[in-house]
Design a protein around this motif. Structure first.
Motif, mmCIF file in Angstrom:
data_model
loop_
_atom_site.group_PDB
_atom_site.id
_atom_site.type_symbol
_atom_site.label_atom_id
_atom_site.label_comp_id
_atom_site.label_asym_id
_atom_site.label_seq_id
_atom_site.Cartn_x
_atom_site.Cartn_y
_atom_site.Cartn_z
ATOM 1 N N PRO A 42 0.864 -1.240 -0.143
ATOM 2 C CA PRO A 42 0.206 -0.005 0.033
ATOM 3 C C PRO A 42 0.987 1.447 0.074
ATOM 4 O O PRO A 42 0.391 2.539 -0.128
ATOM 5 C CB PRO A 42 -0.840 -0.305 1.350
ATOM 6 C CG PRO A 42 0.112 -1.028 2.365
ATOM 7 C CD PRO A 42 0.498 -1.962 1.253
ATOM 8 N N SER A 43 2.169 1.161 0.185
ATOM 9 C CA SER A 43 3.293 2.225 0.396
ATOM 10 C C SER A 43 3.658 2.500 -1.180
ATOM 11 O O SER A 43 4.311 3.439 -1.110
ATOM 12 C CB SER A 43 4.157 2.435 1.402
ATOM 13 O OG SER A 43 5.106 1.045 0.923
ATOM 14 N N CYS A 44 3.371 1.808 -2.008
ATOM 15 C CA CYS A 44 3.776 1.964 -3.538
ATOM 16 C C CYS A 44 3.478 3.317 -4.006
ATOM 17 O O CYS A 44 2.448 3.955 -3.764
ATOM 18 C CB CYS A 44 3.082 0.955 -4.340
ATOM 19 S SG CYS A 44 3.622 1.196 -5.882
ATOM 20 N N LEU A 45 4.446 3.894 -4.432
ATOM 21 C CA LEU A 45 4.278 5.503 -4.980
ATOM 22 C C LEU A 45 3.469 5.156 -6.317
ATOM 23 O O LEU A 45 3.829 4.412 -7.185
ATOM 24 C CB LEU A 45 5.588 6.002 -5.215
ATOM 25 C CG LEU A 45 5.453 7.378 -5.823
ATOM 26 C CD1 LEU A 45 4.914 8.267 -4.713
ATOM 27 C CD2 LEU A 45 7.173 7.825 -6.045
ATOM 28 N N VAL A 46 2.563 6.267 -6.677
ATOM 29 C CA VAL A 46 1.612 6.165 -7.662
ATOM 30 C C VAL A 46 2.036 7.553 -8.624
ATOM 31 O O VAL A 46 2.009 8.708 -7.989
ATOM 32 C CB VAL A 46 0.287 6.210 -7.456
ATOM 33 C CG1 VAL A 46 -0.646 6.373 -8.737
ATOM 34 C CG2 VAL A 46 -0.195 5.250 -6.493
ATOM 35 N N LYS A 83 12.410 12.722 -15.937
ATOM 36 C CA LYS A 83 12.155 13.721 -14.992
ATOM 37 C C LYS A 83 10.746 14.110 -14.642
ATOM 38 O O LYS A 83 9.835 13.922 -15.285
ATOM 39 C CB LYS A 83 12.602 14.950 -16.064
ATOM 40 C CG LYS A 83 12.523 16.261 -15.209
ATOM 41 C CD LYS A 83 12.571 17.711 -16.453
ATOM 42 C CE LYS A 83 12.419 19.001 -15.742
ATOM 43 N NZ LYS A 83 12.528 19.946 -16.723
ATOM 44 N N PHE A 84 10.833 14.697 -13.404
ATOM 45 C CA PHE A 84 9.587 15.114 -12.628
ATOM 46 C C PHE A 84 8.985 16.491 -13.549
ATOM 47 O O PHE A 84 9.910 17.299 -13.405
ATOM 48 C CB PHE A 84 9.298 15.226 -11.642
ATOM 49 C CG PHE A 84 9.596 13.793 -10.484
ATOM 50 C CD1 PHE A 84 9.003 12.795 -11.144
ATOM 51 C CD2 PHE A 84 9.888 13.898 -9.385
ATOM 52 C CE1 PHE A 84 8.931 11.409 -10.662
ATOM 53 C CE2 PHE A 84 9.816 12.667 -8.509
ATOM 54 C CZ PHE A 84 9.283 11.511 -9.153
ATOM 55 N N ALA A 85 7.951 16.692 -14.224
ATOM 56 C CA ALA A 85 7.783 17.540 -14.775
ATOM 57 C C ALA A 85 6.129 18.049 -14.728
ATOM 58 O O ALA A 85 5.223 17.640 -15.633
ATOM 59 C CB ALA A 85 7.734 17.449 -16.257
ATOM 60 N N GLY A 86 5.769 18.779 -13.667
ATOM 61 C CA GLY A 86 4.499 19.090 -13.456
ATOM 62 C C GLY A 86 3.454 17.877 -12.783
ATOM 63 O O GLY A 86 4.109 17.290 -12.145
ATOM 64 N N ALA A 87 2.577 18.233 -12.894
ATOM 65 C CA ALA A 87 1.357 17.405 -12.293
ATOM 66 C C ALA A 87 0.014 17.167 -13.261
ATOM 67 O O ALA A 87 -0.391 17.926 -14.196
ATOM 68 C CB ALA A 87 0.850 17.940 -11.020
ATOM 69 N N ALA A 88 -0.587 15.741 -13.103
ATOM 70 C CA ALA A 88 -1.689 15.523 -13.670
ATOM 71 C C ALA A 88 -2.929 16.011 -12.768
ATOM 72 O O ALA A 88 -2.802 15.889 -11.640
ATOM 73 C CB ALA A 88 -1.623 14.167 -13.974
ATOM 74 N N VAL A 89 -4.048 16.671 -13.462
ATOM 75 C CA VAL A 89 -5.056 16.855 -12.832
ATOM 76 C C VAL A 89 -5.988 15.833 -12.772
ATOM 77 O O VAL A 89 -6.573 15.535 -13.967
ATOM 78 C CB VAL A 89 -5.628 18.183 -13.168
ATOM 79 C CG1 VAL A 89 -6.857 18.798 -12.475
ATOM 80 C CG2 VAL A 89 -4.852 19.264 -13.117
ATOM 81 N N ILE A 90 -6.665 15.125 -11.712
ATOM 82 C CA ILE A 90 -7.501 13.971 -11.607
ATOM 83 C C ILE A 90 -8.763 14.759 -11.004
ATOM 84 O O ILE A 90 -8.827 15.333 -10.060
ATOM 85 C CB ILE A 90 -7.259 13.138 -10.545
ATOM 86 C CG1 ILE A 90 -5.700 12.792 -10.925
ATOM 87 C CG2 ILE A 90 -8.201 12.230 -10.944
ATOM 88 C CD1 ILE A 90 -5.485 12.328 -12.269
ATOM 89 N N MET A 92 13.568 9.503 -6.170
ATOM 90 C CA MET A 92 13.631 11.061 -6.606
ATOM 91 C C MET A 92 12.593 12.119 -5.859
ATOM 92 O O MET A 92 12.613 13.109 -5.572
ATOM 93 C CB MET A 92 13.128 11.267 -8.023
ATOM 94 C CG MET A 92 14.298 10.817 -9.068
ATOM 95 S SD MET A 92 13.507 10.701 -10.832
ATOM 96 C CE MET A 92 12.951 12.279 -11.150
ATOM 97 N N ILE A 93 11.528 11.088 -5.149
ATOM 98 C CA ILE A 93 10.487 12.128 -4.368
ATOM 99 C C ILE A 93 11.289 12.764 -3.173
ATOM 100 O O ILE A 93 10.599 13.507 -2.689
ATOM 101 C CB ILE A 93 9.464 11.129 -4.147
ATOM 102 C CG1 ILE A 93 8.251 11.748 -4.043
ATOM 103 C CG2 ILE A 93 9.517 10.462 -2.777
ATOM 104 C CD1 ILE A 93 7.602 12.354 -5.081
ATOM 105 N N ASP A 94 12.294 12.110 -2.587
ATOM 106 C CA ASP A 94 13.172 12.730 -1.416
ATOM 107 C C ASP A 94 13.606 14.126 -1.766
ATOM 108 O O ASP A 94 14.047 14.500 -0.747
ATOM 109 C CB ASP A 94 14.143 11.569 -1.015
ATOM 110 C CG ASP A 94 13.627 10.202 -0.635
ATOM 111 O OD1 ASP A 94 12.200 10.464 -0.256
ATOM 112 O OD2 ASP A 94 14.212 9.535 -0.640
ATOM 113 N N ASN A 95 13.313 14.661 -2.913
ATOM 114 C CA ASN A 95 14.088 15.843 -3.147
ATOM 115 C C ASN A 95 13.180 16.816 -3.087
ATOM 116 O O ASN A 95 13.318 18.151 -3.677
ATOM 117 C CB ASN A 95 14.559 15.780 -4.825
ATOM 118 C CG ASN A 95 15.861 14.883 -4.902
ATOM 119 O OD1 ASN A 95 16.598 14.898 -4.006
ATOM 120 N ND2 ASN A 95 15.898 14.435 -6.253
ATOM 121 N N THR A 96 12.287 16.898 -2.286
ATOM 122 C CA THR A 96 11.172 17.952 -2.139
ATOM 123 C C THR A 96 11.742 19.091 -1.272
ATOM 124 O O THR A 96 11.199 20.198 -1.482
ATOM 125 C CB THR A 96 9.856 17.307 -1.195
ATOM 126 O OG1 THR A 96 10.254 16.558 -0.298
ATOM 127 C CG2 THR A 96 8.978 16.322 -2.205
#
Length: 403
Positions: free
Chosen positions: A154-158, A227-234, A185-189
């Motif tokens: 359940p901790s899997c990153l989506v 590369k992380f580039a922006g975000a998807a709108v759900i 990469m998510i640790d770079n916040t």
């Protein structure tokens, strides 16, 4: 005395027997050499949505629609041993295997027909969903089987991919495992305002059930690099993706929510046009709803403390209050620009609230929220939003002493 001695001996023997049980190990376990460890999965819309007839174990045909392609990233004993023996740099440290069908559960089981080591999901790190699939299917449909599976973490990153999700599980870097790379990469916040707080599978489930709109981190892949580039709108009502926020717009959301841990604000001096870079050390935001009759509005108060990390204004002396005030105002103006742009995008183009305005209304005015929650996205697109920004430069390094 003899009776007491016999009693002690009996207890010693009994204790020795009981201690043997933990030493037997896990008799229901499976040897790791007999497993394929799944560390990442990508879901894409099938390139051809054709209907196939397959033969089952009894030789009878059944219909399978090719709607979804699942790509699993595996670490197998064969991959690990070959990498070790042949030195590693020339070998991939992972193996990707794909299946196409209409049932994610069936596709997992189909892998058993192609491999002698069954897939296990205990170590699954990331799930990437392709843009085309996220626009066509609700996320609830796509992740339902994973949430029901006790083996799936359940901790899997989506994440969402702008393009084929399977491409994000490829790498040209020797020895690199793409799923681990994405997860890390998510640790770079703490270094940028362009990365969202991690969205795990279990957090995604709560978002889906709340029927509120939200963002998922977008990842791009090109030439084996990601590369992380922006975000998807759900969109909350449908659970489907309706568009993207670019990197600057995502920065605006981070300022509104106050969830940034670090990053910078790049602006230009009004008089000279030279570069000024404000480095964020702390950030906080307060969204305050106002209700007057049927009218709803919001005030957003943003505060931050930071340092002057880069200054291209040659005549500017950081030790002088006048210059610091001007640098602060220039940076504040840029933050206001970021916030204004993303508010316009949310209200006018997408007509969704992905920055938590509705949640603040729910907390402070629960009765009002009960009245508007079923059609909140539409209501949100029409409410006035005011914002003020206060940045404070607390540190400017030692460069001022040399001027």
């Amino acid at each position: 005395m003899r009776q007491a001695s016999n009693h002690v001996q009996f207890l010693s023997v009994l204790l020795s027997v009981l201690l043997l049980f933990p030493l037997t190990g896990c008799w229901s376990s499976h040897e790791i050499e007999e497993q394929s460890l799944g560390v990442g999965v990508a879901y894409d819309k099938a390139k051809e949505s054709i209907i196939e007839k397959e033969l089952d174990e009894q030789g009878e045909s059944y219909v399978k629609k090719n709607l979804i392609t699942s790509t699993y990233q595996l670490i197998t004993p064969q991959v690990a041993s070959s990498t070790t023996k042949q030195g590693g740099p020339q070998q991939k440290s992972y193996m990707n295997i794909s299946e196409t069908g209409d049932s994610t559960f069936q596709m997992v089981r189909e892998l058993s027909l192609r491999s002698d080591t069954p897939l296990t999901s205990y170590h699954m790190k990331v799930m990437v969903i392709g843009e085309a699939l996220a626009r066509s299917y609700s996320l609830e449909q796509l992740v339902d089987q994973n949430l029901r599976d006790n083996d799936f973490r359940p901790s899997c990153l989506v994440l969402i991919s702008k393009g084929r999700a399977s491409d994000t599980l490829e790498s040209k870097t020797a020895g690199e495992i793409p799923a681990f790379h994405l997860y890390g990469m998510i640790d770079n916040t703490y270094r940028t305002t362009r990365i969202l707080p991690p969205m795990s599978l279990i957090k995604l489930e709560s978002k889906i059930q709340s029927r509120s709109s939200f963002l998922l981190q977008n990842v791009l892949s090109a030439n084996g690099e990601i590369k992380f580039a922006g975000a998807a709108v759900i969109k909350g009502k449908t659970g489907k993706m309706i568009g993207f926020l670019n990197e600057e717009e995502l920065e605006g959301v981070t300022w509104i929510t106050g969830k940034g841990k670090g990053g910078l604000v790049k602006s230009f001096d009004k008089k000279t046009g030279q570069l000024i870079v404000y480095e964020i050390e702390s950030m906080k935001s307060h969204i305050k709803p106002h209700v007057k009759g049927n009218n709803i509005s919001f005030d957003v108060h943003i505060e931050s403390e930071g340092r002057l990390s880069e200054n291209g204004v040659v005549s500017g002396n950081p030790l002088k209050n006048q210059f610091l005030q001007q640098a602060q105002k220039t940076s504040e103006k840029e933050v206001k620009h970021l916030v204004r742009n993303v508010v316009e995008k949310m209200q006018e183009e997408y007509k969704v609230d992905v920055a938590g305005f509705g949640n603040r209304l729910r907390i402070t005015h629960p009765r009002v929220w009960m009245r508007v929650k079923d059609n909140w996205d539409q209501t949100f697109s029409e409410v006035p939003i005011n914002y003020d920004v206060k940045l404070t430069i607390k540190d400017y390094g030692t460069s001022g002493y040399n001027k």
